[in-house]
Design a protein around this motif. Structure first.
Motif, PDB file in Angstrom:
ATOM      1  N   MET A   1       0.297 -56.786 -36.254  1.00  0.00           N
ATOM      2  CA  MET A   1       1.271 -56.844 -37.339  1.00  0.00           C
ATOM      3  C   MET A   1       1.144 -55.570 -38.142  1.00  0.00           C
ATOM      4  O   MET A   1       0.047 -55.079 -38.369  1.00  0.00           O
ATOM      5  N   LEU A   2       2.242 -55.076 -38.598  1.00  0.00           N
ATOM      6  CA  LEU A   2       2.192 -53.868 -39.402  1.00  0.00           C
ATOM      7  C   LEU A   2       2.788 -54.167 -40.768  1.00  0.00           C
ATOM      8  O   LEU A   2       3.810 -54.835 -40.878  1.00  0.00           O
ATOM      9  N   SER A   3       2.122 -53.675 -41.785  1.00  0.00           N
ATOM     10  CA  SER A   3       2.693 -53.749 -43.105  1.00  0.00           C
ATOM     11  C   SER A   3       3.436 -52.439 -43.336  1.00  0.00           C
ATOM     12  O   SER A   3       2.828 -51.380 -43.313  1.00  0.00           O
ATOM     13  N   VAL A   4       4.720 -52.525 -43.483  1.00  0.00           N
ATOM     14  CA  VAL A   4       5.485 -51.294 -43.611  1.00  0.00           C
ATOM     15  C   VAL A   4       6.309 -51.315 -44.897  1.00  0.00           C
ATOM     16  O   VAL A   4       6.602 -52.373 -45.450  1.00  0.00           O
ATOM     17  N   GLN A   5       6.647 -50.140 -45.347  1.00  0.00           N
ATOM     18  CA  GLN A   5       7.539 -50.054 -46.493  1.00  0.00           C
ATOM     19  C   GLN A   5       8.956 -49.927 -45.970  1.00  0.00           C
ATOM     20  O   GLN A   5       9.226 -49.152 -45.059  1.00  0.00           O
TER      21      GLN A   5
ATOM     22  N   PRO B   1      17.904 -52.445 -46.333  1.00  0.00           N
ATOM     23  CA  PRO B   1      17.062 -53.636 -46.267  1.00  0.00           C
ATOM     24  C   PRO B   1      17.170 -54.332 -44.909  1.00  0.00           C
ATOM     25  O   PRO B   1      18.242 -54.405 -44.330  1.00  0.00           O
ATOM     26  N   LYS B   2      16.039 -54.809 -44.449  1.00  0.00           N
ATOM     27  CA  LYS B   2      16.016 -55.496 -43.155  1.00  0.00           C
ATOM     28  C   LYS B   2      16.162 -57.004 -43.367  1.00  0.00           C
ATOM     29  O   LYS B   2      15.748 -57.546 -44.394  1.00  0.00           O
ATOM     30  N   GLY B   3      16.726 -57.650 -42.403  1.00  0.00           N
ATOM     31  CA  GLY B   3      16.797 -59.101 -42.458  1.00  0.00           C
ATOM     32  C   GLY B   3      15.482 -59.698 -41.977  1.00  0.00           C
ATOM     33  O   GLY B   3      14.871 -59.197 -41.044  1.00  0.00           O
ATOM     34  N   CYS B   4      15.058 -60.771 -42.633  1.00  0.00           N
ATOM     35  CA  CYS B   4      13.807 -61.408 -42.240  1.00  0.00           C
ATOM     36  C   CYS B   4      14.051 -62.323 -41.045  1.00  0.00           C
ATOM     37  O   CYS B   4      14.998 -63.112 -41.036  1.00  0.00           O
ATOM     38  N   ALA B   5      13.194 -62.221 -40.054  1.00  0.00           N
ATOM     39  CA  ALA B   5      13.354 -63.043 -38.857  1.00  0.00           C
ATOM     40  C   ALA B   5      12.989 -64.493 -39.118  1.00  0.00           C
ATOM     41  O   ALA B   5      13.304 -65.374 -38.333  1.00  0.00           O
ATOM     42  N   GLY B   6      12.322 -64.741 -40.248  1.00  0.00           N
ATOM     43  CA  GLY B   6      11.922 -66.107 -40.562  1.00  0.00           C
ATOM     44  C   GLY B   6      13.020 -66.846 -41.302  1.00  0.00           C
ATOM     45  O   GLY B   6      13.432 -67.934 -40.905  1.00  0.00           O
ATOM     46  N   CYS B   7      13.507 -66.287 -42.401  1.00  0.00           N
ATOM     47  CA  CYS B   7      14.452 -67.013 -43.249  1.00  0.00           C
ATOM     48  C   CYS B   7      15.849 -66.405 -43.204  1.00  0.00           C
ATOM     49  O   CYS B   7      16.766 -66.909 -43.851  1.00  0.00           O
TER      50      CYS B   7
ATOM     51  N   ASP C   1       8.614 -56.811 -32.939  1.00  0.00           N
ATOM     52  CA  ASP C   1       9.836 -56.021 -33.089  1.00  0.00           C
ATOM     53  C   ASP C   1      10.804 -56.602 -34.093  1.00  0.00           C
ATOM     54  O   ASP C   1      12.000 -56.349 -34.049  1.00  0.00           O
ATOM     55  N   LYS C   2      10.300 -57.461 -34.980  1.00  0.00           N
ATOM     56  CA  LYS C   2      11.150 -58.025 -36.014  1.00  0.00           C
ATOM     57  C   LYS C   2      10.510 -57.769 -37.366  1.00  0.00           C
ATOM     58  O   LYS C   2       9.322 -57.453 -37.449  1.00  0.00           O
ATOM     59  N   TYR C   3      11.300 -57.979 -38.415  1.00  0.00           N
ATOM     60  CA  TYR C   3      10.777 -57.805 -39.763  1.00  0.00           C
ATOM     61  C   TYR C   3      10.678 -59.152 -40.445  1.00  0.00           C
ATOM     62  O   TYR C   3      11.473 -60.049 -40.221  1.00  0.00           O
ATOM     63  N   TRP C   4       9.687 -59.269 -41.295  1.00  0.00           N
ATOM     64  CA  TRP C   4       9.413 -60.565 -41.924  1.00  0.00           C
ATOM     65  C   TRP C   4       9.010 -60.358 -43.379  1.00  0.00           C
ATOM     66  O   TRP C   4       8.356 -59.377 -43.708  1.00  0.00           O
ATOM     67  N   HIS C   5       9.375 -61.330 -44.239  1.00  0.00           N
ATOM     68  CA  HIS C   5       8.729 -61.408 -45.544  1.00  0.00           C
ATOM     69  C   HIS C   5       7.261 -61.709 -45.319  1.00  0.00           C
ATOM     70  O   HIS C   5       6.918 -62.418 -44.371  1.00  0.00           O
ATOM     71  N   GLU C   6       6.436 -61.228 -46.230  1.00  0.00           N
ATOM     72  CA  GLU C   6       5.024 -61.578 -46.083  1.00  0.00           C
ATOM     73  C   GLU C   6       4.833 -63.090 -46.137  1.00  0.00           C
ATOM     74  O   GLU C   6       3.912 -63.626 -45.559  1.00  0.00           O
TER      75      GLU C   6
END
Ligand SMILES: [Zn+2]
Ligand SMILES: [Zn+2]
Ligand SMILES: [Zn+2]
Ligand SMILES: [Zn+2]
Length: 156
Positions: free
Chosen positions: A12-16, A21-27, A41-46
């Motif tokens: 997992m990478l913590s990125v800025q 803005p990216k869409g979260c793959a979770g919500c 390969d997806k972006y997520w809220h922490e």
């Protein structure tokens, strides 16, 4: 085609976020936080990258997550569910970690395999069983074996 076995952790990478803005793959909402997680390969809220089992925030647990069968899991749950316990000492087939096992000393057994290896008697909770030459024995067979050995010449 076989599904690639991801039995190793996924980084997992913590990125800025960059400007867009990216869409979260979770919500599915846009991520406006200062940091976001990039995994699979997806972006997520922490807050959204959570273990499907114990709900822990994976960003805090470590920097790896595990996935199998569309589940995202922390290492502990992954190993619990999909790790391997070992080989059954009776039939020597692999025992997946999620299966119930019987243990006797260092040996593990399928529930179905855990029976006296001489008379096939199954054991219930509380029943006595014995381990001799790596064989599980019921009390009767164990004692019978001892009797026979009693007559054999002692080897020292
Ligand atoms: Zn989210
Ligand atoms: Zn978990
Ligand atoms: Zn077995
Ligand atoms: Zn027996």
């Amino acid at each position: 085609m076989q599904e690639r076995d991801q039995s190793f952790g996924i980084q997992m990478l913590s990125v800025q976020p960059d400007t867009k803005p990216k869409g979260c793959a979770g919500c599915n909402r846009k991520i406006k936080d200062r940091y976001l997680l990039k995994a699979l390969d997806k972006y997520w809220h922490e807050d959204c990258l959570k273990c499907a089992c114990c709900d822990c925030r994976l960003g805090e647990v470590g920097s790896t997550l595990y996935t199998k069968a569309n589940l995202i899991l922390c290492r502990r749950d992954y190993l619990r569910l999909f790790g391997v316990t070992g080989n059954c000492a009776a039939c020597s087939k692999l025992i997946p970690a999620f299966e119930m096992v019987m243990r006797a000393k260092d040996n593990v057994y399928h529930l179905d395999c855990f029976a006296c290896q001489l008379c096939n008697q199954r054991f219930c909770v509380g029943d006595k069983f014995f381990l001799k030459n790596n064989m599980i024995l019921c009390q009767t067979d164990y004692e019978e074996g001892l009797m026979k050995e009693g007559f054999a010449p002692q080897v020292r």
